[in-house]
Design a protein around this motif. Sequence first.
Motif, PDB file in Angstrom:
ATOM      1  N   ALA A 185     -43.527  87.992  18.289  1.00 56.59           N
ATOM      2  CA  ALA A 185     -44.031  88.529  17.030  1.00 56.59           C
ATOM      3  C   ALA A 185     -45.354  87.850  16.713  1.00 56.59           C
ATOM      4  O   ALA A 185     -45.477  86.625  16.813  1.00 56.59           O
ATOM      5  N   VAL A 186     -46.355  88.634  16.352  1.00 57.00           N
ATOM      6  CA  VAL A 186     -47.690  88.109  16.070  1.00 57.00           C
ATOM      7  C   VAL A 186     -48.079  88.468  14.637  1.00 57.00           C
ATOM      8  O   VAL A 186     -48.009  89.635  14.244  1.00 57.00           O
ATOM      9  N   ASP A 187     -48.490  87.464  13.870  1.00 55.50           N
ATOM     10  CA  ASP A 187     -48.961  87.695  12.504  1.00 55.50           C
ATOM     11  C   ASP A 187     -50.409  88.181  12.572  1.00 55.50           C
ATOM     12  O   ASP A 187     -51.331  87.391  12.705  1.00 55.50           O
ATOM     13  N   ASP A 188     -50.598  89.479  12.483  1.00 54.18           N
ATOM     14  CA  ASP A 188     -51.938  90.049  12.610  1.00 54.18           C
ATOM     15  C   ASP A 188     -52.733  89.978  11.309  1.00 54.18           C
ATOM     16  O   ASP A 188     -53.888  90.387  11.260  1.00 54.18           O
ATOM     17  N   THR A 189     -52.171  89.421  10.254  1.00 57.37           N
ATOM     18  CA  THR A 189     -52.894  89.274   8.995  1.00 57.37           C
ATOM     19  C   THR A 189     -53.590  87.923   8.894  1.00 57.37           C
ATOM     20  O   THR A 189     -54.373  87.702   7.979  1.00 57.37           O
ATOM     21  N   ALA A 190     -53.320  87.015   9.828  1.00 52.15           N
ATOM     22  CA  ALA A 190     -53.854  85.656   9.760  1.00 52.15           C
ATOM     23  C   ALA A 190     -55.162  85.481  10.533  1.00 52.15           C
ATOM     24  O   ALA A 190     -55.697  84.380  10.586  1.00 52.15           O
ATOM     25  N   GLY A 191     -55.669  86.531  11.161  1.00 48.47           N
ATOM     26  CA  GLY A 191     -56.908  86.415  11.931  1.00 48.47           C
ATOM     27  C   GLY A 191     -56.682  85.657  13.224  1.00 48.47           C
ATOM     28  O   GLY A 191     -55.558  85.516  13.698  1.00 48.47           O
ATOM     29  N   ASP A 192     -57.782  85.151  13.809  1.00 47.91           N
ATOM     30  CA  ASP A 192     -57.684  84.384  15.052  1.00 47.91           C
ATOM     31  C   ASP A 192     -56.899  83.105  14.798  1.00 47.91           C
ATOM     32  O   ASP A 192     -57.085  82.447  13.765  1.00 47.91           O
ATOM     33  N   GLN A 193     -56.038  82.747  15.741  1.00 42.36           N
ATOM     34  CA  GLN A 193     -55.203  81.567  15.560  1.00 42.36           C
ATOM     35  C   GLN A 193     -54.730  81.021  16.893  1.00 42.36           C
ATOM     36  O   GLN A 193     -54.735  81.722  17.898  1.00 42.36           O
ATOM     37  N   GLN A 194     -54.337  79.755  16.880  1.00 41.38           N
ATOM     38  CA  GLN A 194     -53.744  79.093  18.042  1.00 41.38           C
ATOM     39  C   GLN A 194     -52.576  78.253  17.551  1.00 41.38           C
ATOM     40  O   GLN A 194     -52.662  77.625  16.491  1.00 41.38           O
ATOM     41  N   TYR A 195     -51.518  78.252  18.321  1.00 40.88           N
ATOM     42  CA  TYR A 195     -50.320  77.505  17.932  1.00 40.88           C
ATOM     43  C   TYR A 195     -49.401  77.344  19.136  1.00 40.88           C
ATOM     44  O   TYR A 195     -49.550  78.035  20.141  1.00 40.88           O
ATOM     45  N   PHE A 196     -48.460  76.404  19.028  1.00 44.77           N
ATOM     46  CA  PHE A 196     -47.439  76.221  20.063  1.00 44.77           C
ATOM     47  C   PHE A 196     -46.209  77.041  19.705  1.00 44.77           C
ATOM     48  O   PHE A 196     -45.824  77.125  18.544  1.00 44.77           O
ATOM     49  N   TRP A 225     -48.963  77.231  24.664  1.00 45.44           N
ATOM     50  CA  TRP A 225     -50.087  77.227  23.748  1.00 45.44           C
ATOM     51  C   TRP A 225     -50.529  78.680  23.593  1.00 45.44           C
ATOM     52  O   TRP A 225     -51.067  79.279  24.513  1.00 45.44           O
ATOM     53  N   MET A 226     -50.240  79.264  22.438  1.00 45.76           N
ATOM     54  CA  MET A 226     -50.518  80.670  22.174  1.00 45.76           C
ATOM     55  C   MET A 226     -51.889  80.811  21.521  1.00 45.76           C
ATOM     56  O   MET A 226     -52.245  80.035  20.636  1.00 45.76           O
ATOM     57  N   SER A 227     -52.618  81.804  21.959  1.00 46.81           N
ATOM     58  CA  SER A 227     -53.932  82.088  21.405  1.00 46.81           C
ATOM     59  C   SER A 227     -53.971  83.561  21.004  1.00 46.81           C
ATOM     60  O   SER A 227     -53.745  84.442  21.836  1.00 46.81           O
ATOM     61  N   VAL A 228     -54.227  83.815  19.722  1.00 47.94           N
ATOM     62  CA  VAL A 228     -54.287  85.171  19.189  1.00 47.94           C
ATOM     63  C   VAL A 228     -55.706  85.431  18.709  1.00 47.94           C
ATOM     64  O   VAL A 228     -56.294  84.605  18.008  1.00 47.94           O
ATOM     65  N   SER A 282     -52.581  85.511  24.409  1.00 46.37           N
ATOM     66  CA  SER A 282     -52.475  84.836  25.702  1.00 46.37           C
ATOM     67  C   SER A 282     -51.658  83.556  25.524  1.00 46.37           C
ATOM     68  O   SER A 282     -51.599  83.000  24.439  1.00 46.37           O
ATOM     69  N   ALA A 283     -51.037  83.138  26.619  1.00 46.56           N
ATOM     70  CA  ALA A 283     -50.238  81.918  26.611  1.00 46.56           C
ATOM     71  C   ALA A 283     -50.674  81.059  27.780  1.00 46.56           C
ATOM     72  O   ALA A 283     -50.933  81.556  28.871  1.00 46.56           O
ATOM     73  N   ARG A 284     -50.759  79.769  27.541  1.00 49.43           N
ATOM     74  CA  ARG A 284     -51.082  78.837  28.622  1.00 49.43           C
ATOM     75  C   ARG A 284     -50.216  77.592  28.464  1.00 49.43           C
ATOM     76  O   ARG A 284     -49.619  77.371  27.417  1.00 49.43           O
ATOM     77  N   SER A 285     -50.175  76.821  29.522  1.00 43.50           N
ATOM     78  CA  SER A 285     -49.339  75.618  29.488  1.00 43.50           C
ATOM     79  C   SER A 285     -49.969  74.570  28.594  1.00 43.50           C
ATOM     80  O   SER A 285     -51.166  74.614  28.291  1.00 43.50           O
ATOM     81  N   GLN A 286     -49.178  73.617  28.207  1.00 41.98           N
ATOM     82  CA  GLN A 286     -49.633  72.535  27.335  1.00 41.98           C
ATOM     83  C   GLN A 286     -50.728  71.711  28.005  1.00 41.98           C
ATOM     84  O   GLN A 286     -51.578  71.150  27.339  1.00 41.98           O
ATOM     85  N   ASP A 287     -50.728  71.661  29.327  1.00 38.80           N
ATOM     86  CA  ASP A 287     -51.676  70.828  30.071  1.00 38.80           C
ATOM     87  C   ASP A 287     -53.002  71.530  30.379  1.00 38.80           C
ATOM     88  O   ASP A 287     -53.927  70.879  30.811  1.00 38.80           O
TER      89      ASP A 287
END
Length: 62
Positions: A19-30, A41-44, A56-61
Amino acid sequence: MLPFLTVNCPYCGEPQDVAVDDTAGDQQYFEDCQICCKPMWMSVSLDPDTGEIQLSARSQDD
């Protein structure tokens, strides 16, 4: 209602709907993978012209 996008875990490679909060604009979170529980590490980002959501999702490292 939040939109769901599919992303592959960078650890186990399994696809999952997120689920992606599309009202929050660009964001990054775990967010923990629903399969292997490792932190992704999620990047929206939102395209300002079309409103299209990119996830997109990438590893913590990475």
